[in-house]
Motif scaffolding. Structure first.
Motif, PDB file in Angstrom:
ATOM      1  N   GLN A 118      44.763  24.093  16.306  1.00 40.51           N
ATOM      2  CA  GLN A 118      45.628  24.542  15.215  1.00 40.51           C
ATOM      3  C   GLN A 118      45.360  26.004  14.863  1.00 40.51           C
ATOM      4  OE1 GLN A 118      44.904  21.767  12.042  1.00 40.51           O
ATOM      5  NE2 GLN A 118      46.087  20.112  13.007  1.00 40.51           N
ATOM      6  N   ARG A 119      44.095  26.386  14.811  1.00 39.73           N
ATOM      7  CA  ARG A 119      43.762  27.765  14.467  1.00 39.73           C
ATOM      8  C   ARG A 119      44.191  28.730  15.560  1.00 39.73           C
ATOM      9  NH1 ARG A 119      37.666  28.220  12.503  1.00 39.73           N
ATOM     10  NH2 ARG A 119      38.371  30.372  12.256  1.00 39.73           N
ATOM     11  N   TYR A 120      44.123  28.285  16.822  1.00 38.96           N
ATOM     12  CA  TYR A 120      44.535  29.163  17.915  1.00 38.96           C
ATOM     13  C   TYR A 120      46.047  29.358  17.932  1.00 38.96           C
ATOM     14  CZ  TYR A 120      44.955  31.133  22.603  1.00 38.96           C
ATOM     15  OH  TYR A 120      45.243  31.951  23.663  1.00 38.96           O
ATOM     16  N   THR A 121      46.800  28.288  17.724  1.00 40.61           N
ATOM     17  CA  THR A 121      48.246  28.429  17.674  1.00 40.61           C
ATOM     18  C   THR A 121      48.681  29.274  16.477  1.00 40.61           C
ATOM     19  OG1 THR A 121      48.339  26.280  16.532  1.00 40.61           O
ATOM     20  CG2 THR A 121      48.730  26.290  18.905  1.00 40.61           C
ATOM     21  N   ALA A 122      47.965  29.156  15.361  1.00 44.95           N
ATOM     22  CA  ALA A 122      48.260  30.010  14.210  1.00 44.95           C
ATOM     23  C   ALA A 122      47.955  31.474  14.525  1.00 44.95           C
ATOM     24  CB  ALA A 122      47.462  29.548  12.993  1.00 44.95           C
ATOM     25  N   GLN A 123      46.850  31.711  15.242  1.00 44.48           N
ATOM     26  CA  GLN A 123      46.503  33.074  15.631  1.00 44.48           C
ATOM     27  C   GLN A 123      47.504  33.635  16.640  1.00 44.48           C
ATOM     28  OE1 GLN A 123      44.147  34.739  14.185  1.00 44.48           O
ATOM     29  NE2 GLN A 123      44.352  36.610  15.391  1.00 44.48           N
ATOM     30  N   LEU A 124      48.046  32.782  17.494  1.00 48.18           N
ATOM     31  CA  LEU A 124      49.072  33.226  18.442  1.00 48.18           C
ATOM     32  C   LEU A 124      50.302  33.717  17.709  1.00 48.18           C
ATOM     33  CD1 LEU A 124      50.115  33.444  21.366  1.00 48.18           C
ATOM     34  CD2 LEU A 124      50.824  31.056  21.206  1.00 48.18           C
ATOM     35  N   ASN A 125      50.685  33.028  16.659  1.00 50.98           N
ATOM     36  CA  ASN A 125      51.829  33.463  15.861  1.00 50.98           C
ATOM     37  C   ASN A 125      51.507  34.711  15.062  1.00 50.98           C
ATOM     38  OD1 ASN A 125      54.434  33.293  14.801  1.00 50.98           O
ATOM     39  ND2 ASN A 125      53.759  32.040  13.080  1.00 50.98           N
ATOM     40  N   ARG A 126      50.261  34.829  14.629  1.00 55.09           N
ATOM     41  CA  ARG A 126      49.847  35.991  13.826  1.00 55.09           C
ATOM     42  C   ARG A 126      49.782  37.253  14.674  1.00 55.09           C
ATOM     43  NH1 ARG A 126      44.625  37.988  12.323  1.00 55.09           N
ATOM     44  NH2 ARG A 126      44.682  39.092  10.323  1.00 55.09           N
ATOM     45  N   SER A 127      49.595  37.107  15.975  1.00 53.40           N
ATOM     46  CA  SER A 127      49.495  38.276  16.847  1.00 53.40           C
ATOM     47  C   SER A 127      50.788  39.081  16.853  1.00 53.40           C
ATOM     48  CB  SER A 127      49.141  37.840  18.271  1.00 53.40           C
ATOM     49  OG  SER A 127      47.888  37.200  18.304  1.00 53.40           O
ATOM     50  N   PHE A 128      51.940  38.392  16.747  1.00 53.61           N
ATOM     51  CA  PHE A 128      53.208  39.113  16.697  1.00 53.61           C
ATOM     52  C   PHE A 128      53.296  39.969  15.425  1.00 53.61           C
ATOM     53  CE2 PHE A 128      54.230  35.197  19.109  1.00 53.61           C
ATOM     54  CZ  PHE A 128      54.504  35.800  20.327  1.00 53.61           C
ATOM     55  N   LYS A 129      52.805  39.433  14.326  1.00 58.64           N
ATOM     56  CA  LYS A 129      52.827  40.206  13.078  1.00 58.64           C
ATOM     57  C   LYS A 129      51.918  41.426  13.176  1.00 58.64           C
ATOM     58  CE  LYS A 129      53.690  36.033  10.333  1.00 58.64           C
ATOM     59  NZ  LYS A 129      53.198  35.160   9.231  1.00 58.64           N
ATOM     60  N   LEU A 130      50.737  41.254  13.781  1.00 59.05           N
ATOM     61  CA  LEU A 130      49.833  42.390  13.941  1.00 59.05           C
ATOM     62  C   LEU A 130      50.436  43.445  14.857  1.00 59.05           C
ATOM     63  CD1 LEU A 130      46.367  40.595  14.283  1.00 59.05           C
ATOM     64  CD2 LEU A 130      47.260  41.853  12.317  1.00 59.05           C
ATOM     65  N   LEU A 131      51.095  42.993  15.937  1.00 58.20           N
ATOM     66  CA  LEU A 131      51.752  43.943  16.837  1.00 58.20           C
ATOM     67  C   LEU A 131      52.830  44.724  16.096  1.00 58.20           C
ATOM     68  CD1 LEU A 131      52.072  44.975  19.764  1.00 58.20           C
ATOM     69  CD2 LEU A 131      53.742  43.137  20.118  1.00 58.20           C
ATOM     70  N   PHE A 132      53.584  44.036  15.254  1.00 57.56           N
ATOM     71  CA  PHE A 132      54.618  44.696  14.462  1.00 57.56           C
ATOM     72  C   PHE A 132      54.006  45.682  13.466  1.00 57.56           C
ATOM     73  CE2 PHE A 132      57.406  44.768  10.704  1.00 57.56           C
ATOM     74  CZ  PHE A 132      58.585  45.226  11.278  1.00 57.56           C
ATOM     75  N   ILE A 133      52.885  45.297  12.862  1.00 59.00           N
ATOM     76  CA  ILE A 133      52.228  46.179  11.885  1.00 59.00           C
ATOM     77  C   ILE A 133      51.703  47.442  12.557  1.00 59.00           C
ATOM     78  CG2 ILE A 133      50.221  46.360  10.364  1.00 59.00           C
ATOM     79  CD1 ILE A 133      50.634  43.424   9.652  1.00 59.00           C
ATOM     80  N   PHE A 134      51.156  47.304  13.768  1.00 58.93           N
ATOM     81  CA  PHE A 134      50.631  48.475  14.473  1.00 58.93           C
ATOM     82  C   PHE A 134      51.743  49.412  14.939  1.00 58.93           C
ATOM     83  CE2 PHE A 134      46.678  45.913  15.292  1.00 58.93           C
ATOM     84  CZ  PHE A 134      45.825  46.797  14.649  1.00 58.93           C
ATOM     85  N   ILE A 135      52.893  48.863  15.314  1.00 60.19           N
ATOM     86  CA  ILE A 135      53.946  49.685  15.901  1.00 60.19           C
ATOM     87  C   ILE A 135      54.847  50.310  14.843  1.00 60.19           C
ATOM     88  CG2 ILE A 135      56.011  49.604  17.377  1.00 60.19           C
ATOM     89  CD1 ILE A 135      54.627  47.557  19.074  1.00 60.19           C
ATOM     90  N   LEU A 136      55.109  49.574  13.760  1.00 61.25           N
ATOM     91  CA  LEU A 136      56.102  50.016  12.782  1.00 61.25           C
ATOM     92  C   LEU A 136      55.824  51.398  12.184  1.00 61.25           C
ATOM     93  CD1 LEU A 136      58.655  49.376  11.201  1.00 61.25           C
ATOM     94  CD2 LEU A 136      57.242  48.219   9.491  1.00 61.25           C
ATOM     95  N   PRO A 137      54.611  51.707  11.681  1.00 60.97           N
ATOM     96  CA  PRO A 137      54.405  53.049  11.093  1.00 60.97           C
ATOM     97  C   PRO A 137      54.653  54.177  12.086  1.00 60.97           C
ATOM     98  CG  PRO A 137      52.610  51.568  10.491  1.00 60.97           C
ATOM     99  CD  PRO A 137      53.401  50.875  11.555  1.00 60.97           C
TER     100      PRO A 137
END
Length: 435
Positions: free
Chosen positions: A134-153
């Motif tokens: 469960q924690r790994y699948t949650a982290q897999l989904n969170r990786s997209f948000k982190l990628l978006f946070i790094f790229i957006l600025p």
């Protein structure tokens, strides 16, 4: 081989297959993989069939090679005013294109050779607890948000600069018959090229971080065996499994990490060299793109090195964890005369009292793998010889991310920083006489 034995083997194989399908058909995992596949399709990195592979390679050549080349030679604008000149454009375009090419080739190789589930180690989750899954699948989904946070600025800053550059008279090339349409098309292509190259590079860095995070979850789950009655053979087998997975990750990503580190270091040194020339003009309008490029490249390599060093530190902390467990069990086995009653912990808190943090802020930063407040198991369940053999094995078989045989831990991070600092100081001495 008899018919009965063949039936037994086929039955066991069927049971293993059903268990694997049950594990990999988890709804959360499927949803995350579906989102990940959608992300790959939107980035045109999905090469699951021949048609998508042609589109992927065509878009890669267009946005990584064709558009940056035409942008540099056609939009050089050497006769523009000082605000619209781009003296550092060649360094920006080469740096982004080289690192994007490396990332695209590695990502294409990984997915085509191993497949998405095997590449992300989702097929290994059957051996882990439900909490880890469960924690790994949650982290897999969170990786997209982190990628978006790094790229957006960076994308917002790059868009603002490009819009200003074209709208304020940076160039006038009416290749569509209309100056405004030409500028809008050129601006759009340049922004797509920057976004594509930066996203491809940061995506593979985030995937490496995600895979390392799975190993951290497995190590945290593995550390719980020292709090309960466990068999040494089972502990050894689990550690061998985790160690083998870390070795597989090291072999897959070692070429990418080494080449990315070399390219990023060369790019930063080249950027430093061209900005320290005696006649170089360094203004925000001229060097803004170079700054964004440098920040993006350094961010990606920082993600990789930090993830590798973190999982290596967590894996090596298991040895310290097992040693404390062995010491507690050994001391209390001598302090407790009656082995038929559960062990009462008396000596261990006194021994490890110095390890407990007194300050609350320091206690928050305490490593969860080096927790000093665990309860050792019953001393009589595992013999001294078995515990000593396990600790000796862990001391001589340290796990972690290796790069061609070298353990990528904090010591190597310090070495890399020292080498980079030495190169920078040497370059400053050669250019501005710094000593």
């Amino acid at each position: 081989m008899t018919i009965d034995s063949k039936l037994i083997e086929e039955g066991e194989a069927f049971i293993r297959k059903k268990a694997f399908l049950h594990c990999t058909s988890n709804d959360d995992t499927d949803d995350d993989l579906r989102s990940f596949r959608s992300c790959l399709r939107w980035m045109c990195l999905d090469q699951s069939n021949c048609f998508r592979a042609i589109i992927s390679w065509t878009l890669f050549i267009l946005l990584t090679i064709v558009v940056p080349t035409l942008s540099h030679f056609i939009l050089a604008c050497s006769n523009c005013d000082w605000k619209h000149q781009r003296p550092y454009d060649i360094a920006v375009q080469l740096s982004l294109s080289i690192i994007a090419t490396l990332s695209f080739i590695c990502l294409t190789h990984f997915i085509s050779k191993y497949g998405l589930q095997r590449f992300l180690f989702l097929d290994k989750l059957c051996n882990d607890s439900e909490k880890v899954q469960q924690r790994y699948t949650a982290q897999l989904n969170r990786s997209f948000k982190l990628l978006f946070i790094f790229i957006l600025p960076g994308f917002v800053a790059e868009s603002a600069y490009k819009i200003w550059w074209y709208s304020s008279g940076g160039t006038r090339i009416p290749f569509l018959g209309n100056v405004y349409m030409s500028n809008a098309m050129a601006c759009f292509l340049e922004l797509c090229s920057w976004l594509y190259r930066t996203s491809t590079y940061l995506l593979i860095c985030m995937l490496f971080r995600l895979i390392c995070h799975l190993q951290i979850l497995q190590l945290q789950d593995f550390a719980l065996v020292f709090q309960e009655e466990s068999d040494v053979a089972m502990v050894l087998a689990e550690h061998l499994r985790i160690r083998r997975q870390l070795k597989i990750i090291s072999h897959r990503f070692r070429a990418f990490i080494v080449l990315a580190l070399i390219f990023v270091s060369a790019s930063q040194l080249a950027s430093l060299l061209i900005t320290l020339k005696s006649h170089a003009d360094v203004y925000i309008f001229m060097a803004g793109e170079l700054t964004l490029c440098s920040v993006g490249l350094v961010t990606g390599i920082f993600i990789c090195l930090r993830s590798a060093a973190k999982i290596t530190h967590k894996a090596q902390a298991i040895t310290s964890h097992a040693t404390k467990w062995h010491v507690c069990a050994t001391i209390d086995s001598y302090d407790t005369p009656d082995y038929d009653t559960p062990m009462q912990i008396a000596s261990c808190p006194r021994i490890f009292a110095l390890d407990v943090y007194s300050d609350e802020e320091e206690a928050v930063d305490e490593d969860d793998m080096d927790d000093t407040k665990f309860i050792p198991p019953h001393a009589h369940t595992i013999s001294f010889q078995k515990r000593q053999a396990l600790v000796t094995y862990l001391e001589n078989n340290r796990a972690g991310i290796t790069i061609f045989g070298f353990m990528l831990d904090r010591t190597w991070l310090h070495t890399i920083c020292a080498i980079e600092l030495s190169l920078v100081l040497w370059l400053l001495q050669k250019t501005v006489g710094f000593s």
